[in-house]
Design a protein around this motif. Structure first.
Motif, PDB file in Angstrom:
ATOM      1  N   LEU A  57       0.845  -1.196   0.000  1.00  0.00           N
ATOM      2  CA  LEU A  57       0.000   0.000   0.000  1.00  0.00           C
ATOM      3  C   LEU A  57       0.882   1.248   0.000  1.00  0.00           C
ATOM      4  N   THR A  58       0.550   2.196  -0.854  1.00  0.00           N
ATOM      5  CA  THR A  58       1.389   3.387  -1.029  1.00  0.00           C
ATOM      6  C   THR A  58       0.996   4.528  -0.117  1.00  0.00           C
ATOM      7  N   ASP A  60      -0.922   6.601  -0.873  1.00  0.00           N
ATOM      8  CA  ASP A  60      -1.052   7.693  -1.845  1.00  0.00           C
ATOM      9  C   ASP A  60       0.020   8.759  -1.614  1.00  0.00           C
ATOM     10  N   LYS A  69      -7.367  10.386   0.083  1.00  0.00           N
ATOM     11  CA  LYS A  69      -7.209   8.927   0.074  1.00  0.00           C
ATOM     12  C   LYS A  69      -6.137   8.505   1.074  1.00  0.00           C
ATOM     13  N   SER A  70      -5.012   9.221   1.106  1.00  0.00           N
ATOM     14  CA  SER A  70      -3.938   8.850   2.026  1.00  0.00           C
ATOM     15  C   SER A  70      -4.382   9.018   3.476  1.00  0.00           C
ATOM     16  N   LEU A  73      -6.782   6.095   4.476  1.00  0.00           N
ATOM     17  CA  LEU A  73      -6.043   4.860   4.724  1.00  0.00           C
ATOM     18  C   LEU A  73      -5.277   4.957   6.042  1.00  0.00           C
ATOM     19  N   TYR A 232      -9.190  -2.672  -0.180  1.00  0.00           N
ATOM     20  CA  TYR A 232      -7.831  -2.364  -0.621  1.00  0.00           C
ATOM     21  C   TYR A 232      -7.369  -3.209  -1.814  1.00  0.00           C
ATOM     22  N   PRO A 234      -8.235  -3.078  -4.994  1.00  0.00           N
ATOM     23  CA  PRO A 234      -7.869  -2.314  -6.203  1.00  0.00           C
ATOM     24  C   PRO A 234      -6.463  -1.730  -6.152  1.00  0.00           C
ATOM     25  N   ASP A 235      -5.936  -1.488  -4.942  1.00  0.00           N
ATOM     26  CA  ASP A 235      -4.588  -0.930  -4.819  1.00  0.00           C
ATOM     27  C   ASP A 235      -3.498  -1.987  -4.955  1.00  0.00           C
ATOM     28  N   LEU A 236      -3.905  -3.267  -5.033  1.00  0.00           N
ATOM     29  CA  LEU A 236      -2.938  -4.358  -5.009  1.00  0.00           C
ATOM     30  C   LEU A 236      -2.900  -5.167  -6.302  1.00  0.00           C
ATOM     31  N   GLU A 239       0.368  -6.593  -7.348  1.00  0.00           N
ATOM     32  CA  GLU A 239       1.114  -7.357  -6.346  1.00  0.00           C
ATOM     33  C   GLU A 239       0.966  -8.858  -6.589  1.00  0.00           C
TER      34      GLU A 239
END
Length: 310
Positions: A57-58, A60, A69-70, A73, A232, A234-236, A239
């Motif tokens: 996870l970044t 953002d 968004k950041s 999270l 989460y 969609p963010d991966l 990976e």
């Protein structure tokens, strides 16, 4: 004649309930029970087992700018992190007392003053008492965005009936002076919770065992992409299916693998540690004894507390 003891220890490699504080605590208690059934007297959990190591996870992160968004999270991670005085810590302590073992638990700790998060290792005595904590001195890479830094005041170690115990978290173990700060206190049982599942980590753990002439217990999580909450996923997408393959291990002061490494599954590694090996290993190398060269080298550790007698 000196009688050398043997101590059975355990290392947990498991999947946390990611971003779920309550469920993660319940998992910790179940693993404590398993370790007690296996006869362990010392138990180590991975880095940030509560609420998780947020690999992939970044947050953002953009230099010079934060986003909604950041912050959302961050709030989720923050809300599921653990405060030292939390009733959850008391609940874990009760399970430790029932099991009658010494335990070190990797958590993301929420500071009640200000709210900064720290990557921490919480220590519990076999009577369930919260003994103290070590906070990571230097978070690595993007970890610096979500975790604060610590100082020498949490470079703790404990003298117990099992031996002298202390540890560092993940890439702190690449800091030679941090390791030496522990060696100088006479560490017998060196704990290294981590999130590093590369093959090269095994070489690091073996090196520390040989360098410090101590038993090394290293613990990592086993985590798949599917273990993350749906929100989460969609963010991966880019990976791999297995995001942390583990690699937990127990190593002798002579660099021998006593248990593990364990890959691609959950499990409890156990080993019987023969303390005669500690004494024998000092014959040809003792980094704080006959190999120290105190006439040449000196290390001052600012704020490190003395060994606590438990």
């Amino acid at each position: 004649m000196v009688q050398f003891k043997t101590v059975k220890v355990g290392v947990v490699q498991a999947t946390p309930a990611l971003f779920d504080l309550e469920a993660s605590v319940e998992l910790v208690i179940r693993w404590i029970e398993k370790a007690a059934q296996a006869g362990c007297r010392l138990l180590l959990f991975p880095e940030s087992f509560i609420p998780c190591y947020p690999r992939g996870l970044t947050f953002d992160a953009i230099v010079g700018r934060r986003t909604d968004k950041s912050r959302d999270l961050w709030l989720d991670y923050w809300a599921n992190s653990l405060e030292e005085t939390s009733p959850y810590v008391q609940k874990i302590g009760e399970a430790v007392k029932k099991a009658g073992l010494f335990m070190a638990l990797g958590v993301t700790e929420r500071d009640p003053i200000g709210g900064t998060l720290h990557c921490a290792l919480f220590y519990f005595g076999k009577d369930g008492t919260f003994l103290g904590k070590h906070r990571k001195l230097k978070p690595t890479g993007l970890e610096r965005y979500i975790w604060g830094e610590s100082d020498g005041r949490t470079l703790v170690s404990f003298s117990t009936d099992l031996g002298r115990i202390g540890g560092l978290i993940c890439w702190e173990n690449y800091m030679p002076l941090a390791r030496t700060a522990l060696y100088q206190q006479g560490i017998d049982l060196y704990l290294a919770p981590t999130a590093d599942s590369r093959d090269s980590w095994q070489a690091t753990m073996q090196h520390i065992a040989l360098e410090g002439r101590c038993f090394v217990l290293a613990s990592n999580q086993f985590v798949r992409k599917a273990d993350y909450p749906e929100r989460y996923q969609p963010d991966l997408v880019n990976e791999p299916d297995i995001m942390s393959r583990g690699g937990s291990v127990i190593i002798s002061p002579l660099g021998e693998m006593l248990a593990g490494p364990l890959w691609n599954q959950e499990g409890l590694l156990t080993a019987e540690l023969d303390f005669a090996t500690l004494a024998k290993s000092k014959l040809d190398f003792d980094c704080v004894g006959h190999y120290a060269r105190n006439d040449v080298f000196k290390l001052e550790v600012v704020g490190q507390p003395p060994i606590q007698n438990i």
